[in-house]
Design a protein around this motif. Sequence first.
Motif, PDB file in Angstrom:
ATOM      1  N   ALA A  65     -28.334  18.498   9.598  1.00 47.85           N
ATOM      2  CA  ALA A  65     -27.768  19.463   9.657  1.00 47.85           C
ATOM      3  C   ALA A  65     -28.775  20.855   9.965  1.00 47.85           C
ATOM      4  N   LEU A  66     -28.275  21.817  10.798  1.00 48.35           N
ATOM      5  CA  LEU A  66     -29.090  22.700  11.445  1.00 48.35           C
ATOM      6  C   LEU A  66     -28.493  24.017  10.778  1.00 48.35           C
ATOM      7  N   THR A  67     -29.433  25.046  10.444  1.00 47.93           N
ATOM      8  CA  THR A  67     -28.975  26.321   9.983  1.00 47.93           C
ATOM      9  C   THR A  67     -29.461  27.403  10.997  1.00 47.93           C
ATOM     10  N   ALA A  68     -28.534  28.182  11.307  1.00 46.77           N
ATOM     11  CA  ALA A  68     -28.918  29.332  12.389  1.00 46.77           C
ATOM     12  C   ALA A  68     -29.339  30.497  11.581  1.00 46.77           C
ATOM     13  N   VAL A  69     -30.686  31.000  11.772  1.00 48.78           N
ATOM     14  CA  VAL A  69     -31.212  32.180  11.067  1.00 48.78           C
ATOM     15  C   VAL A  69     -31.200  33.228  12.276  1.00 48.78           C
ATOM     16  N   GLU A  70     -30.367  34.180  11.813  1.00 46.18           N
ATOM     17  CA  GLU A  70     -30.441  35.460  12.847  1.00 46.18           C
ATOM     18  C   GLU A  70     -31.752  36.233  12.769  1.00 46.18           C
TER      19      GLU A  70
ATOM     20  N   LEU B 119     -30.082  36.895  18.548  1.00 42.87           N
ATOM     21  CA  LEU B 119     -30.762  35.859  18.654  1.00 42.87           C
ATOM     22  C   LEU B 119     -31.204  34.962  17.298  1.00 42.87           C
ATOM     23  N   PHE B 120     -31.086  33.887  17.209  1.00 42.81           N
ATOM     24  CA  PHE B 120     -31.078  32.991  15.927  1.00 42.81           C
ATOM     25  C   PHE B 120     -32.175  31.667  16.073  1.00 42.81           C
ATOM     26  N   ALA B 121     -32.779  31.615  15.321  1.00 42.85           N
ATOM     27  CA  ALA B 121     -33.702  30.293  15.187  1.00 42.85           C
ATOM     28  C   ALA B 121     -32.947  29.257  14.495  1.00 42.85           C
ATOM     29  N   LEU B 122     -32.932  27.920  14.978  1.00 42.00           N
ATOM     30  CA  LEU B 122     -32.346  26.981  14.587  1.00 42.00           C
ATOM     31  C   LEU B 122     -33.188  26.012  13.937  1.00 42.00           C
ATOM     32  N   VAL B 123     -33.144  25.803  12.515  1.00 45.50           N
ATOM     33  CA  VAL B 123     -33.965  25.190  11.668  1.00 45.50           C
ATOM     34  C   VAL B 123     -33.152  23.812  10.933  1.00 45.50           C
ATOM     35  N   ARG B 124     -33.807  22.974  10.779  1.00 47.16           N
ATOM     36  CA  ARG B 124     -33.241  21.673   9.984  1.00 47.16           C
ATOM     37  C   ARG B 124     -33.042  22.078   8.427  1.00 47.16           C
ATOM     38  N   THR B 125     -31.738  22.147   8.224  1.00 45.80           N
ATOM     39  CA  THR B 125     -31.623  22.531   6.709  1.00 45.80           C
ATOM     40  C   THR B 125     -32.283  22.032   5.732  1.00 45.80           C
ATOM     41  N   ALA B 126     -32.437  20.889   5.764  1.00 44.32           N
ATOM     42  CA  ALA B 126     -33.377  20.050   4.784  1.00 44.32           C
ATOM     43  C   ALA B 126     -34.814  20.838   4.541  1.00 44.32           C
TER      44      ALA B 126
ATOM     45  N   ILE C 291     -22.282  21.864  15.627  1.00 45.11           N
ATOM     46  CA  ILE C 291     -21.849  22.839  14.591  1.00 45.11           C
ATOM     47  C   ILE C 291     -22.595  24.031  14.202  1.00 45.11           C
ATOM     48  N   ALA C 292     -23.954  24.047  14.496  1.00 48.38           N
ATOM     49  CA  ALA C 292     -24.727  25.205  14.224  1.00 48.38           C
ATOM     50  C   ALA C 292     -24.261  26.447  15.267  1.00 48.38           C
ATOM     51  N   ALA C 293     -24.164  25.963  16.633  1.00 50.01           N
ATOM     52  CA  ALA C 293     -23.628  26.911  17.596  1.00 50.01           C
ATOM     53  C   ALA C 293     -22.256  27.382  17.032  1.00 50.01           C
TER      54      ALA C 293
ATOM     55  N   VAL D 203     -39.535  25.817  13.789  1.00 52.86           N
ATOM     56  CA  VAL D 203     -38.123  26.176  14.660  1.00 52.86           C
ATOM     57  C   VAL D 203     -37.776  25.021  15.528  1.00 52.86           C
ATOM     58  N   ASP D 204     -36.791  24.416  15.250  1.00 51.31           N
ATOM     59  CA  ASP D 204     -36.317  23.461  15.848  1.00 51.31           C
ATOM     60  C   ASP D 204     -35.681  23.634  17.216  1.00 51.31           C
ATOM     61  N   GLY D 205     -35.019  24.906  17.290  1.00 45.49           N
ATOM     62  CA  GLY D 205     -34.096  25.274  18.340  1.00 45.49           C
ATOM     63  C   GLY D 205     -33.974  26.835  18.412  1.00 45.49           C
ATOM     64  N   CYS D 206     -33.206  27.065  19.174  1.00 46.42           N
ATOM     65  CA  CYS D 206     -32.475  28.719  18.970  1.00 46.42           C
ATOM     66  C   CYS D 206     -31.541  28.750  19.717  1.00 46.42           C
ATOM     67  N   ALA D 207     -30.823  30.016  19.379  1.00 45.87           N
ATOM     68  CA  ALA D 207     -29.452  30.231  20.187  1.00 45.87           C
ATOM     69  C   ALA D 207     -29.630  31.719  20.468  1.00 45.87           C
ATOM     70  N   LEU D 208     -28.766  31.987  21.445  1.00 45.75           N
ATOM     71  CA  LEU D 208     -28.815  33.382  21.944  1.00 45.75           C
ATOM     72  C   LEU D 208     -27.211  33.765  22.271  1.00 45.75           C
TER      73      LEU D 208
END
Length: 176
Positions: free
Chosen positions: A61-66, A32-39, A12-14, A89-94
């Motif tokens: 849920a995860l939130t992508a933060v650019e 680039l995005f940091a993925l963080v737990r929304t809670a 969903i976050a991706a 930061v729980d993950g990242c996306a590029l």
Amino acid sequence: MDAKPVIDPLAIAALDAERHVAAAGWDQPARLFALVRTADLLAREPHLRAQLGPADLADDALTAVEQEGLPATSSLETLLGRIAWPDEVDGCALAVERLVVPPEAERDLPDRPADAVEALAAHPDRKDVRLLVAVLRDGSSMCLLRQREHDSDDAVAVGKDLAPGLVQALRATLEA
């Protein structure tokens, strides 16, 4: 008894991050995005709750933060080699755009890199694609691929490891 749908927070976050990038059109630099737990994000930034819908508040849920202001570099490897994420930061996306050509198009390319890029860009069978790769610290990954020629129908290919080298490089940023 009704079965509950399986919801993958990473997928969903991706998809959300890819749609965000797609909204700005094509011919973009890497994003680039940091993925963080929304809670966790809402615990630190409660004022953001008003911007989220019910689906955004699901368990895990995860939130992508650019991450804005990326340094300009010609090499994706150099960029990723400079990145290390804090524990929050729980993950990242590029998201990156690439040219894809048939293997035979790579034969007999000019030796000078700039000329080779120009030759590939002019190839009649080239495809413009946007690749979004997302990874979490637990090792899970999600890859999305959108072709420019199918942009209007919003068709996005999904897979766990469509770009194994980029998956590995992003995982390394989480281990640094």
